[in-house]
Design a protein around this motif. Structure first.
Motif, PDB file in Angstrom:
ATOM      1  N   VAL A 177      45.088  34.941  42.753  1.00 48.75           N
ATOM      2  CA  VAL A 177      45.261  34.933  41.303  1.00 48.75           C
ATOM      3  C   VAL A 177      43.921  35.230  40.655  1.00 48.75           C
ATOM      4  O   VAL A 177      42.915  34.571  40.960  1.00 48.75           O
ATOM      5  CB  VAL A 177      45.803  33.584  40.795  1.00 48.75           C
ATOM      6  N   ALA A 178      43.910  36.210  39.774  1.00 47.04           N
ATOM      7  CA  ALA A 178      42.731  36.516  38.978  1.00 47.04           C
ATOM      8  C   ALA A 178      42.869  35.806  37.641  1.00 47.04           C
ATOM      9  O   ALA A 178      43.781  36.100  36.873  1.00 47.04           O
ATOM     10  CB  ALA A 178      42.600  38.022  38.771  1.00 47.04           C
ATOM     11  N   GLY A 179      41.991  34.853  37.409  1.00 46.81           N
ATOM     12  CA  GLY A 179      42.053  34.058  36.192  1.00 46.81           C
ATOM     13  C   GLY A 179      42.255  32.600  36.524  1.00 46.81           C
ATOM     14  O   GLY A 179      43.291  32.211  37.067  1.00 46.81           O
ATOM     15  N   ALA A 180      41.267  31.775  36.199  1.00 48.50           N
ATOM     16  CA  ALA A 180      41.326  30.352  36.527  1.00 48.50           C
ATOM     17  C   ALA A 180      41.576  29.498  35.290  1.00 48.50           C
ATOM     18  O   ALA A 180      41.253  28.314  35.272  1.00 48.50           O
ATOM     19  CB  ALA A 180      40.026  29.911  37.209  1.00 48.50           C
ATOM     20  N   GLY A 181      42.179  30.106  34.278  1.00 50.95           N
ATOM     21  CA  GLY A 181      42.552  29.344  33.095  1.00 50.95           C
ATOM     22  C   GLY A 181      43.850  28.597  33.304  1.00 50.95           C
ATOM     23  O   GLY A 181      44.360  28.501  34.426  1.00 50.95           O
ATOM     24  N   VAL A 182      44.404  28.082  32.218  1.00 47.12           N
ATOM     25  CA  VAL A 182      45.627  27.283  32.311  1.00 47.12           C
ATOM     26  C   VAL A 182      46.764  28.089  32.919  1.00 47.12           C
ATOM     27  O   VAL A 182      47.433  27.649  33.863  1.00 47.12           O
ATOM     28  CB  VAL A 182      46.024  26.749  30.926  1.00 47.12           C
TER      29      VAL A 182
ATOM     30  N   ALA B 285      40.234  40.251  50.128  1.00 47.23           N
ATOM     31  CA  ALA B 285      40.815  39.088  50.813  1.00 47.23           C
ATOM     32  C   ALA B 285      42.318  38.959  50.592  1.00 47.23           C
ATOM     33  O   ALA B 285      42.945  38.089  51.200  1.00 47.23           O
ATOM     34  CB  ALA B 285      40.116  37.814  50.334  1.00 47.23           C
ATOM     35  N   VAL B 286      42.917  39.800  49.723  1.00 45.86           N
ATOM     36  CA  VAL B 286      44.324  39.613  49.368  1.00 45.86           C
ATOM     37  C   VAL B 286      45.125  40.896  49.595  1.00 45.86           C
ATOM     38  O   VAL B 286      44.577  41.999  49.638  1.00 45.86           O
ATOM     39  CB  VAL B 286      44.488  39.169  47.897  1.00 45.86           C
ATOM     40  N   ASP B 287      46.441  40.716  49.733  1.00 46.82           N
ATOM     41  CA  ASP B 287      47.378  41.839  49.786  1.00 46.82           C
ATOM     42  C   ASP B 287      48.051  42.037  48.431  1.00 46.82           C
ATOM     43  O   ASP B 287      48.378  43.161  48.048  1.00 46.82           O
ATOM     44  CB  ASP B 287      48.470  41.580  50.831  1.00 46.82           C
ATOM     45  N   ILE B 288      48.283  40.930  47.744  1.00 48.23           N
ATOM     46  CA  ILE B 288      48.936  40.958  46.435  1.00 48.23           C
ATOM     47  C   ILE B 288      48.166  40.030  45.507  1.00 48.23           C
ATOM     48  O   ILE B 288      47.494  39.102  45.959  1.00 48.23           O
ATOM     49  CB  ILE B 288      50.408  40.516  46.519  1.00 48.23           C
ATOM     50  N   LEU B 289      48.281  40.273  44.205  1.00 46.69           N
ATOM     51  CA  LEU B 289      47.589  39.399  43.274  1.00 46.69           C
ATOM     52  C   LEU B 289      48.310  39.366  41.938  1.00 46.69           C
ATOM     53  O   LEU B 289      49.035  40.295  41.573  1.00 46.69           O
ATOM     54  CB  LEU B 289      46.142  39.849  43.041  1.00 46.69           C
ATOM     55  N   THR B 290      48.099  38.283  41.238  1.00 46.13           N
ATOM     56  CA  THR B 290      48.534  38.141  39.854  1.00 46.13           C
ATOM     57  C   THR B 290      47.300  38.195  38.970  1.00 46.13           C
ATOM     58  O   THR B 290      46.308  37.510  39.243  1.00 46.13           O
ATOM     59  CB  THR B 290      49.271  36.810  39.635  1.00 46.13           C
ATOM     60  N   VAL B 291      47.363  39.008  37.930  1.00 50.92           N
ATOM     61  CA  VAL B 291      46.280  39.089  36.946  1.00 50.92           C
ATOM     62  C   VAL B 291      46.694  38.247  35.749  1.00 50.92           C
ATOM     63  O   VAL B 291      47.611  38.601  35.009  1.00 50.92           O
ATOM     64  CB  VAL B 291      46.011  40.546  36.529  1.00 50.92           C
ATOM     65  N   ALA B 292      46.033  37.113  35.586  1.00 53.34           N
ATOM     66  CA  ALA B 292      46.314  36.178  34.494  1.00 53.34           C
ATOM     67  C   ALA B 292      45.045  35.896  33.718  1.00 53.34           C
ATOM     68  O   ALA B 292      44.768  34.765  33.321  1.00 53.34           O
ATOM     69  CB  ALA B 292      46.917  34.892  35.038  1.00 53.34           C
ATOM     70  N   THR B 293      44.271  36.931  33.504  1.00 51.49           N
ATOM     71  CA  THR B 293      43.028  36.861  32.740  1.00 51.49           C
ATOM     72  C   THR B 293      43.346  37.195  31.276  1.00 51.49           C
ATOM     73  O   THR B 293      44.475  37.549  30.948  1.00 51.49           O
ATOM     74  CB  THR B 293      42.022  37.876  33.301  1.00 51.49           C
TER      75      THR B 293
ATOM     76  N   ALA C  91      42.485  49.898  44.845  1.00 54.09           N
ATOM     77  CA  ALA C  91      42.145  49.303  46.142  1.00 54.09           C
ATOM     78  C   ALA C  91      43.374  49.139  47.035  1.00 54.09           C
ATOM     79  O   ALA C  91      43.266  48.592  48.135  1.00 54.09           O
ATOM     80  CB  ALA C  91      41.465  47.952  45.928  1.00 54.09           C
ATOM     81  N   GLY C  92      44.531  49.587  46.555  1.00 54.71           N
ATOM     82  CA  GLY C  92      45.744  49.512  47.365  1.00 54.71           C
ATOM     83  C   GLY C  92      46.459  48.181  47.315  1.00 54.71           C
ATOM     84  O   GLY C  92      47.225  47.852  48.228  1.00 54.71           O
ATOM     85  N   ARG C  93      46.253  47.421  46.255  1.00 50.70           N
ATOM     86  CA  ARG C  93      46.865  46.097  46.155  1.00 50.70           C
ATOM     87  C   ARG C  93      48.064  46.134  45.199  1.00 50.70           C
ATOM     88  O   ARG C  93      48.050  46.820  44.189  1.00 50.70           O
ATOM     89  CB  ARG C  93      45.851  45.069  45.647  1.00 50.70           C
ATOM     90  N   HIS C  94      49.091  45.380  45.541  1.00 51.03           N
ATOM     91  CA  HIS C  94      50.248  45.204  44.664  1.00 51.03           C
ATOM     92  C   HIS C  94      49.886  44.184  43.588  1.00 51.03           C
ATOM     93  O   HIS C  94      49.228  43.178  43.878  1.00 51.03           O
ATOM     94  CB  HIS C  94      51.449  44.702  45.466  1.00 51.03           C
ATOM     95  N   VAL C  95      50.367  44.432  42.355  1.00 53.56           N
ATOM     96  CA  VAL C  95      49.901  43.628  41.225  1.00 53.56           C
ATOM     97  C   VAL C  95      51.064  43.122  40.379  1.00 53.56           C
ATOM     98  O   VAL C  95      51.964  43.882  40.010  1.00 53.56           O
ATOM     99  CB  VAL C  95      48.945  44.434  40.316  1.00 53.56           C
ATOM    100  N   LEU C  96      51.011  41.834  40.054  1.00 57.93           N
ATOM    101  CA  LEU C  96      51.821  41.245  38.988  1.00 57.93           C
ATOM    102  C   LEU C  96      50.847  40.939  37.857  1.00 57.93           C
ATOM    103  O   LEU C  96      49.960  40.111  38.023  1.00 57.93           O
ATOM    104  CB  LEU C  96      52.513  39.969  39.464  1.00 57.93           C
TER     105      LEU C  96
END
Length: 314
Positions: free
Chosen positions: A9-14, A63-71, A86-91
């Protein structure tokens, strides 16, 4: 690739924390890392979940295959572009981007690289669970999404923060991203971005919509009214009640002992749908093009609201 997808997960907010927690609950993916530009926030969020913190986005992507962008929304397009490259699947949380050119670039990049790009319009899962998309186009829609001031999402106006959920709903109901603005009111209190917007729209098929979104209210309101001529549906999402005067029953019974996951936990439902799309290679439930349709409506309303806030006329 291991049996389970490595998720981050990108974004360490709420809201980033909410997304991280969903990866801890779903099958098919293991949460392995959390990125935030603030190293201390990344470390705290990662320690709470027993995963690795990252303050460098390149290291996180490796380090990841998939990620959520919550920034913050203003960073969505740049981070998603880097992840897809970078070839990553994104939500990516809504909005997909803040302008149509950026959204088009992300959609093209995902399609060219055969990657999943899903947009976090979670509330459409709730509407779908109620069967609203199977009832035909209503004559009139009224939506109120009125919140207290919280200080969050102040990098964008209330249009991109909250109203965009209802614009996604309208785009599904009518099958279009085009609308005529009949009337609009807007007000900015906490800076130059609109904190309150009320807009009257006319869409395909003659549908009339009145949408209100605010982060200035003393009492939160979140309801949705759909008039079908022969009857109407009123959903109150805060009290979890509804009124239905049409002949067609709603898709779920709120008095039932077990409610569908799409209603109980739309964020987890969306996360599971994302993981499933990556695993099977099928189209995501809410792909990039769906996110663009809602964005197209939001861009027009934002333009008109900005002219009011700046003292001009839309």
């Amino acid at each position: 690739m291991t049996d389970k997808l490595r998720a981050g997960v990108a974004g360490a907010g709420v809201f980033g924390g909410y997304h991280a927690n969903k990866y801890l609950e779903v099958d098919g993916a293991d949460l392995v890392g959390i990125f935030d530009a603030d190293p201390q926030r990344a470390a705290k969020a990662a320690a709470e979940r027993g995963v690795t913190p990252y303050a460098a986005f390149d290291d996180f992507l490796a380090a990841v295959d998939i990620l959520t962008v919550a920034t913050p929304a203003t960073t969505h397009s740049a981070l998603v572009e880097q992840a897809l490259s970078a070839g990553r699947h994104v939500l990516v949380e809504k909005p997909i981007a803040l302008d149509l050119a950026a959204a088009d670039g992300l959609i093209t990049l995902a399609e060219r690289n055969e990657l999943i790009l899903q947009v976090g319009h979670q509330e459409r899962y709730v509407a779908d669970a109620f069967g609203l998309f199977e009832r035909g186009i209503p004559n009139r829609v009224r939506s109120r999404r009125l919140n207290n001031y919280s200080g969050r999402a102040m990098d964008v106006s209330i249009v991109f923060d909250l109203m965009i959920h209802d614009l996604d709903l309208l785009a599904i109901l009518t099958g279009t991203h085009e609308a005529r603005i009949v009337n609009i009111e807007a007000k900015a209190v906490h800076g130059t971005l609109a904190d309150f917007v009320r807009v009257d729209l006319q869409l395909a098929g003659g549908l009339e919509a009145e949408l209100s979104a605010s982060r200035l209210e003393q009492r939160p309101v979140r309801d949705l009214f759909l008039d079908y001529g022969e009857g109407s549906v009123l959903l109150d999402f805060l009290t979890r009640t509804f009124e239905n005067t049409t002949d067609q029953p709603l898709g779920i019974d709120l008095s039932a002992a077990t409610l569908p996951l799409a209603y109980r936990d739309p964020l987890r439902f969306g996360t599971e749908a994302f993981v499933a799309a990556v695993t099977t290679g099928q189209e995501p439930t809410v792909g990039g093009r769906a996110g663009r349709r809602a964005l197209a409506l939001a861009v027009e309303i934002e333009r008109a609201a900005n002219e009011i806030v700046r003292g001009g006329r839309p």
